[in-house]
Design a protein around this motif. Structure first.
Motif, short mmCIF file in Angstrom:
data_model
loop_
_atom_site.label_atom_id
_atom_site.label_comp_id
_atom_site.label_asym_id
_atom_site.label_seq_id
_atom_site.Cartn_x
_atom_site.Cartn_y
_atom_site.Cartn_z
N PHE A 1 -3.82 -0.54 3.12
CA PHE A 1 -3.09 -0.14 1.93
C PHE A 1 -1.72 -0.80 1.91
CE2 PHE A 1 -6.28 3.06 2.34
CZ PHE A 1 -6.62 3.36 1.03
N PRO A 2 -1.18 -1.03 0.71
CA PRO A 2 0.19 -1.54 0.64
C PRO A 2 1.15 -0.55 1.30
CG PRO A 2 -0.89 -1.73 -1.49
CD PRO A 2 -1.79 -0.93 -0.60
N ARG A 3 2.30 -1.01 1.68
CA ARG A 3 3.28 -0.17 2.36
C ARG A 3 3.62 1.06 1.51
NH1 ARG A 3 7.24 -0.79 6.36
NH2 ARG A 3 9.12 0.42 5.91
N SER A 4 3.55 2.22 2.15
CA SER A 4 3.85 3.47 1.46
C SER A 4 5.35 3.72 1.41
CB SER A 4 3.17 4.65 2.16
OG SER A 4 1.79 4.62 1.94
N ILE A 5 5.76 4.39 0.35
CA ILE A 5 7.15 4.81 0.21
C ILE A 5 7.16 6.30 -0.08
CG2 ILE A 5 8.00 2.56 -0.55
CD1 ILE A 5 7.85 3.54 -3.42
N GLY A 6 8.31 6.91 -0.07
CA GLY A 6 8.42 8.34 -0.35
C GLY A 6 8.20 8.64 -1.82
N ALA A 7 7.84 9.87 -2.12
CA ALA A 7 7.55 10.28 -3.50
C ALA A 7 8.77 10.11 -4.40
CB ALA A 7 7.06 11.72 -3.52
N GLU A 8 9.94 10.49 -3.92
CA GLU A 8 11.15 10.37 -4.75
C GLU A 8 11.47 8.92 -5.04
OE1 GLU A 8 12.59 12.86 -6.30
OE2 GLU A 8 11.08 14.15 -5.34
N ARG B 1 -4.20 9.24 0.87
CA ARG B 1 -4.14 9.58 2.29
C ARG B 1 -5.19 8.75 3.03
NH1 ARG B 1 -8.59 12.42 3.35
NH2 ARG B 1 -9.44 13.73 1.72
N PRO B 2 -4.90 8.40 4.29
CA PRO B 2 -5.86 7.63 5.09
C PRO B 2 -7.16 8.41 5.27
CG PRO B 2 -3.69 7.59 6.11
CD PRO B 2 -3.63 8.59 4.99
N GLY B 3 -8.26 7.69 5.29
CA GLY B 3 -9.57 8.30 5.50
C GLY B 3 -10.25 8.74 4.23
N CYS B 4 -9.56 8.68 3.10
CA CYS B 4 -10.14 9.11 1.82
C CYS B 4 -10.98 7.98 1.24
CB CYS B 4 -9.02 9.50 0.86
SG CYS B 4 -9.57 9.71 -0.84
N LYS B 5 -12.27 8.23 1.09
CA LYS B 5 -13.14 7.16 0.59
C LYS B 5 -12.83 6.80 -0.86
CE LYS B 5 -17.00 10.25 -0.54
NZ LYS B 5 -18.39 10.55 -0.25
N ARG C 1 -11.09 -1.95 -5.16
CA ARG C 1 -11.42 -2.43 -6.51
C ARG C 1 -10.20 -2.97 -7.25
NH1 ARG C 1 -15.52 1.06 -9.11
NH2 ARG C 1 -15.22 -0.30 -10.88
N LEU C 2 -9.00 -2.56 -6.84
CA LEU C 2 -7.80 -3.12 -7.46
C LEU C 2 -7.49 -4.51 -6.93
CD1 LEU C 2 -5.41 -0.05 -7.56
CD2 LEU C 2 -6.45 -1.21 -9.51
N GLY C 3 -7.95 -4.80 -5.74
CA GLY C 3 -7.72 -6.12 -5.16
C GLY C 3 -6.23 -6.43 -5.05
N ARG C 4 -5.84 -7.62 -5.48
CA ARG C 4 -4.44 -8.03 -5.38
C ARG C 4 -3.52 -7.19 -6.25
NH1 ARG C 4 -4.02 -14.45 -4.65
NH2 ARG C 4 -5.78 -14.69 -3.24
N ASP C 5 -4.06 -6.60 -7.31
CA ASP C 5 -3.23 -5.76 -8.18
C ASP C 5 -2.74 -4.50 -7.49
OD1 ASP C 5 -3.29 -7.43 -10.41
OD2 ASP C 5 -5.14 -6.53 -11.19
N ALA C 6 -3.33 -4.14 -6.36
CA ALA C 6 -2.89 -2.94 -5.63
C ALA C 6 -1.43 -3.04 -5.22
CB ALA C 6 -3.77 -2.72 -4.41
N HIS C 7 -0.95 -4.23 -5.00
CA HIS C 7 0.44 -4.41 -4.59
C HIS C 7 1.41 -4.22 -5.75
CE1 HIS C 7 -0.41 -5.56 -0.49
NE2 HIS C 7 -1.46 -6.21 -0.96
N ARG C 8 0.89 -4.09 -6.94
CA ARG C 8 1.74 -3.90 -8.11
C ARG C 8 1.95 -2.41 -8.43
NH1 ARG C 8 -0.84 -6.81 -12.71
NH2 ARG C 8 1.07 -6.19 -13.76
N LEU C 9 1.40 -1.53 -7.59
CA LEU C 9 1.59 -0.09 -7.77
C LEU C 9 2.50 0.42 -6.66
CD1 LEU C 9 -1.73 -0.63 -8.51
CD2 LEU C 9 -1.36 1.68 -9.24
#
Length: 144
Positions: A49-56, A73-77, A85-93
């Protein structure tokens, strides 16, 4: 932090034991089994997964750039399916790991009747639980 690695480490441990048992009779099968368990561990780890940040911080960034915020969360299918399915676009979220961020977990519980149902995607401040990846992609602002 350790909770996120429990499932991947379990895959590695079990894979090592099973592969060790198979290696005695069938070396190729043992190696293939170990490789399978290593791949499963990697797929269920936070590393894909892309690097996580805090909710705020995610809310602040989303308000500035209009990008959706994904609570996962890790482990969630279903999270893994969305990420793949987002592929490279995942880094844009903006990604928030609810196991690392208590405020993120509280946000998810608040919109899911007390459950930590993920992925929960916030678009323009509105929550969407387990949305289709194509829909999430359509909510992304145009690339700059």
């Amino acid at each position: 932090m350790t909770r996120a690695w429990t499932l991947p480490m379990s895959f590695l441990l079990c894979g090592s034991v099973v592969a060790g048992l198979i290696l005695r009779e069938n070396p190729e099968g043992g190696v293939a089994t170990l490789l399978l368990f290593v791949l499963l561990a990697g797929a269920h780890s936070p590393l894909v997964f892309p690097r996580s940040i805090g909710a705020e911080e995610a809310r602040r960034r989303s308000a500035l750039d209009g990008r959706p915020v994904v609570f996962w969360r890790p482990g969630c299918k279903y999270c893994l399916r969305l990420r793949a399915r987002l592929g490279r676009d995942a880094h844009r979220l903006h990604w928030v790991d609810i196991w690392r961020d208590p405020a993120g977990a509280a946000t998810v519980r608040a919109v899911n009747d007390g459950d930590e149902t993920v992925p929960t995607v916030f678009v323009a401040g509105r929550p969407h639980v387990n949305p289709e990846p194509a829909w999430v992609r359509s909510q992304l602002p145009p690339p700059e």
